[in-house]
Write a protein that holds these residues in place. Sequence first.
Motif, mmCIF file in Angstrom:
data_model
loop_
_atom_site.group_PDB
_atom_site.id
_atom_site.type_symbol
_atom_site.label_atom_id
_atom_site.label_comp_id
_atom_site.label_asym_id
_atom_site.label_seq_id
_atom_site.Cartn_x
_atom_site.Cartn_y
_atom_site.Cartn_z
ATOM 1 N N PRO A 269 -6.392 34.585 -60.859
ATOM 2 C CA PRO A 269 -5.333 35.437 -60.316
ATOM 3 C C PRO A 269 -5.483 36.891 -60.756
ATOM 4 O O PRO A 269 -5.987 37.174 -61.844
ATOM 5 N N VAL A 270 -5.039 37.791 -59.867
ATOM 6 C CA VAL A 270 -5.133 39.225 -60.150
ATOM 7 C C VAL A 270 -3.814 39.915 -59.838
ATOM 8 O O VAL A 270 -2.993 39.408 -59.089
ATOM 9 N N SER A 271 -3.654 41.086 -60.446
ATOM 10 C CA SER A 271 -2.583 41.979 -60.029
ATOM 11 C C SER A 271 -3.275 43.203 -59.442
ATOM 12 O O SER A 271 -4.434 43.472 -59.745
ATOM 13 N N VAL A 272 -2.548 43.938 -58.597
ATOM 14 C CA VAL A 272 -3.196 45.032 -57.887
ATOM 15 C C VAL A 272 -2.921 46.349 -58.605
ATOM 16 O O VAL A 272 -1.855 46.541 -59.190
ATOM 17 N N SER A 273 -3.903 47.227 -58.590
ATOM 18 C CA SER A 273 -3.693 48.546 -59.185
ATOM 19 C C SER A 273 -2.973 49.429 -58.159
ATOM 20 O O SER A 273 -2.830 49.056 -57.005
ATOM 21 N N ALA A 274 -2.569 50.602 -58.579
ATOM 22 C CA ALA A 274 -1.822 51.497 -57.693
ATOM 23 C C ALA A 274 -2.706 52.046 -56.567
ATOM 24 O O ALA A 274 -2.203 52.482 -55.545
ATOM 25 N N GLN A 275 -4.013 52.000 -56.791
ATOM 26 C CA GLN A 275 -4.929 52.548 -55.783
ATOM 27 C C GLN A 275 -4.779 51.847 -54.435
ATOM 28 O O GLN A 275 -4.610 50.636 -54.379
ATOM 29 N N LYS A 276 -4.873 52.587 -53.364
ATOM 30 C CA LYS A 276 -4.819 51.990 -52.023
ATOM 31 C C LYS A 276 -6.161 51.328 -51.707
ATOM 32 O O LYS A 276 -7.197 51.767 -52.197
ATOM 33 N N PRO A 277 -6.136 50.278 -50.863
ATOM 34 C CA PRO A 277 -7.412 49.686 -50.463
ATOM 35 C C PRO A 277 -8.238 50.692 -49.653
ATOM 36 O O PRO A 277 -7.681 51.552 -48.979
ATOM 37 N N VAL A 278 -9.543 50.571 -49.749
ATOM 38 C CA VAL A 278 -10.464 51.439 -49.010
ATOM 39 C C VAL A 278 -11.095 50.588 -47.915
ATOM 40 O O VAL A 278 -11.518 49.462 -48.177
ATOM 41 N N SER A 279 -11.168 51.132 -46.686
ATOM 42 C CA SER A 279 -11.827 50.398 -45.590
ATOM 43 C C SER A 279 -12.880 51.267 -44.930
ATOM 44 O O SER A 279 -12.676 52.472 -44.780
ATOM 45 N N PHE A 280 -13.991 50.663 -44.535
ATOM 46 C CA PHE A 280 -15.025 51.401 -43.799
ATOM 47 C C PHE A 280 -15.933 50.398 -43.088
ATOM 48 O O PHE A 280 -15.969 49.222 -43.433
ATOM 49 N N ASP A 281 -16.633 50.892 -42.069
ATOM 50 C CA ASP A 281 -17.574 50.052 -41.327
ATOM 51 C C ASP A 281 -18.996 50.324 -41.796
ATOM 52 O O ASP A 281 -19.345 51.467 -42.086
ATOM 53 N N LEU A 282 -19.808 49.273 -41.841
ATOM 54 C CA LEU A 282 -21.219 49.435 -42.208
ATOM 55 C C LEU A 282 -22.038 49.666 -40.950
ATOM 56 O O LEU A 282 -21.816 49.003 -39.931
ATOM 57 N N ASP A 283 -22.963 50.604 -41.020
ATOM 58 C CA ASP A 283 -23.836 50.888 -39.878
ATOM 59 C C ASP A 283 -24.478 49.595 -39.387
ATOM 60 O O ASP A 283 -24.926 48.769 -40.182
ATOM 61 N N LYS A 284 -24.526 49.422 -38.059
ATOM 62 C CA LYS A 284 -25.075 48.174 -37.497
ATOM 63 C C LYS A 284 -26.578 48.053 -37.727
ATOM 64 O O LYS A 284 -27.114 46.956 -37.833
ATOM 65 N N ASP A 285 -27.280 49.185 -37.805
ATOM 66 C CA ASP A 285 -28.730 49.143 -37.969
ATOM 67 C C ASP A 285 -29.081 49.142 -39.456
ATOM 68 O O ASP A 285 -28.766 50.088 -40.178
ATOM 69 N N LEU A 286 -29.764 48.089 -39.886
ATOM 70 C CA LEU A 286 -30.065 47.932 -41.315
ATOM 71 C C LEU A 286 -30.907 49.072 -41.882
ATOM 72 O O LEU A 286 -30.683 49.513 -43.001
ATOM 73 N N VAL A 287 -31.876 49.537 -41.095
ATOM 74 C CA VAL A 287 -32.745 50.602 -41.600
ATOM 75 C C VAL A 287 -31.956 51.899 -41.798
ATOM 76 O O VAL A 287 -32.046 52.552 -42.836
ATOM 77 N N THR A 288 -31.140 52.235 -40.783
ATOM 78 C CA THR A 288 -30.301 53.441 -40.890
ATOM 79 C C THR A 288 -29.356 53.332 -42.078
ATOM 80 O O THR A 288 -29.178 54.283 -42.849
ATOM 81 N N LEU A 289 -28.748 52.142 -42.220
ATOM 82 C CA LEU A 289 -27.838 51.900 -43.344
ATOM 83 C C LEU A 289 -28.571 52.100 -44.670
ATOM 84 O O LEU A 289 -28.092 52.786 -45.580
ATOM 85 N N LEU B 148 -10.724 46.835 -52.900
ATOM 86 C CA LEU B 148 -9.507 47.095 -53.651
ATOM 87 C C LEU B 148 -9.811 46.958 -55.135
ATOM 88 O O LEU B 148 -10.651 46.147 -55.517
ATOM 89 N N LYS B 149 -9.119 47.747 -55.954
ATOM 90 C CA LYS B 149 -9.285 47.585 -57.411
ATOM 91 C C LYS B 149 -8.190 46.649 -57.900
ATOM 92 O O LYS B 149 -7.007 46.890 -57.655
ATOM 93 N N THR B 150 -8.570 45.565 -58.544
ATOM 94 C CA THR B 150 -7.588 44.618 -59.077
ATOM 95 C C THR B 150 -7.759 44.495 -60.590
ATOM 96 O O THR B 150 -8.792 44.869 -61.144
ATOM 97 N N ALA B 151 -6.726 43.942 -61.233
ATOM 98 C CA ALA B 151 -6.779 43.693 -62.679
ATOM 99 C C ALA B 151 -6.497 42.212 -62.908
ATOM 100 O O ALA B 151 -5.738 41.597 -62.156
ATOM 101 N N PRO B 152 -7.118 41.621 -63.948
ATOM 102 C CA PRO B 152 -6.896 40.191 -64.194
ATOM 103 C C PRO B 152 -5.455 39.904 -64.568
ATOM 104 O O PRO B 152 -4.793 40.728 -65.193
ATOM 105 N N SER B 153 -4.973 38.742 -64.156
ATOM 106 C CA SER B 153 -3.617 38.324 -64.497
ATOM 107 C C SER B 153 -3.731 36.947 -65.150
ATOM 108 O O SER B 153 -3.924 35.937 -64.466
ATOM 109 N N PHE B 154 -3.671 36.910 -66.471
ATOM 110 C CA PHE B 154 -3.923 35.643 -67.199
ATOM 111 C C PHE B 154 -3.125 35.630 -68.491
ATOM 112 O O PHE B 154 -3.141 36.600 -69.248
ATOM 113 N N ASP B 155 -2.411 34.534 -68.732
ATOM 114 C CA ASP B 155 -1.721 34.441 -70.028
ATOM 115 C C ASP B 155 -1.913 33.070 -70.662
ATOM 116 O O ASP B 155 -1.084 32.590 -71.406
#
Length: 415
Positions: free
Chosen positions: A209-229, A256-263
Motif C-alpha cells: 500500500p502507498v499514500s500519494v504525495s502532493a505532486q500531481k500525476p504526470v502524463s505523456f505519450d511515447l513516440d510510436k517509432d522506436l528509433v525516433t523515441l 505519480l510519486k507515492t510513499a510507502p504506507s506500512f505499520d
Amino acid sequence: MQQLKVCELFAGVGGFRLGLENTHHYKVVWSNQWEPSTKMQHASLVYEARFGPENHSNFNIETVKTSEIPDHDILVGGFPCQDYSVATSLKNSKGLIGKKGVLWWSIYRILSEKKNKPKYLFFENVDRLLKSPSNQRGRDFAVMLRSLSDLGYAVEWRVINAAEYGMPQRRRRIFFLAYLKGAEIYQKLKKNNPVDWMLKEGAFCDAFPVSVSAQKPVSFDLDKDLVTLSENFNKEKGLSSFLNTGICVDGKVTTLKTAPSFDGKRTLLSDILEKDSIPSEYYIDESDLPKWEYLKGSKKEIRKTKAGFEYNYSEGSMVFPDALDQPSRTIITGEGGKSPSRFKHVVQTSKGLRRLLPVELERLNMFPDNHTQLNGISDAKRAFFMGNALVVGIVEKVGASLFRKITEFEKQVQN
C-alpha cells in the motif's frame, strides 16, 4: 483456477521461483540461467541442485530458439541493466534491432515470436533504470515501455524498498507487471482511472500500500517509432519523466510519486544474526581494523590517476559497525571475502567485530537458510549470489496479489 505456468529467465539462484512457488499459485515449467563471463556456471548449479535439472536451460538466452521455450502464462526475470538504445538496420527486415548482447532484446524477441504470448509479465531491475542513460534520462525505460506496448502489453510499475515494508534489507528495486490485450486485467486497467489503479486497484498497491504525495500525476505519450523515441527522448537532459509509480497503456504514460504506507512488524539486522558457532575467519583481525576504519570513514584527499593527473577526492563516512537496530544496508556482489572494504557489512558482537555469514546474507534476501550451500561453491561466491539476488518476500507478495486480481476479474467477467 489452476496454477499459472511460469517461464523464468535470468534465473540466478531462483529468487523469483521461490517467491512465486511459496504462494502455491505458480509452477515453473522452464527456466534459463547463463553467466556469460565464467566457465563454471555456479548459479545454474545451485538452481539445479535446489529445483532439479528438468526443464532448466544453461545456455546463452540469445542462442536459445523461441520454439524450445514451452508456452507459459507468465514470463518473469531480473534482467541485467544495460543500455537499451535501438538502431535501424537495413539487413533486418523489421528495420529494428536493439544493441547486440543487450538481454532486453532477447525478452522482446521471445515475446514477438511466441504465437501464444504469455498473458502476464513480471520483471525486476535496479531503480536506476528509470533515469538511465545519464545523457537522456528515462530513455531506456521509455524504449522498454514502447516496445511492450507494440507487443500488446499494458504495464504498471513500482519502485519498492523492501525495508519500508518490514523486510530485513534496504534494497530498492523497480518491479513491473505487464498484461496482454485480451486478459481480463488488461481490460480492467484500460477502463480504470490511472490514478485509482495506482493507488487502489492495481496489483502493486494491493501488495504494498502507498499514500500519494502532493505532486500531481504526470502524463505523456511515447513516440510510436522506436528509433525516433530512442534518439530523441528527453534530449533536453532534464530529470527523468518517470516517477516511482506508473502505468503505460497504448504508449500513454501516467506516473505519480507515492510513499510507502506500512505499520506492520519490522525485521532488523539483529533479528537475522547467528548467535553461535561463527567460524573464526569471519572475525576482523585487530591488525586490519585501521584499514576498515579508513575505508568506512570520510575522506578529503588528493588522488592521482595512472596518467599522473591529480584530483580532489571526497566521500562521506559510513556507519561502522553496521547498526543492528535497523534493517541492513543493501548487499552488493563484492560482499564476500576477508579483505577490508567500504561496502561489506560488519557487525559488533560480544566476541568482536565480524563480517556476515552466507546464511545471514540469504536471510537478508529472505531465502531459505543455506539455499546456496553446495560443494565447490565458496562463501565469497555465495555472497556474490546474494548481491545479485532479489528479496524473495517482495516477489511472493506481488505474486499473491497478482493471482488474487486475475481470479477476481475473471469471476466478474463470468458473472
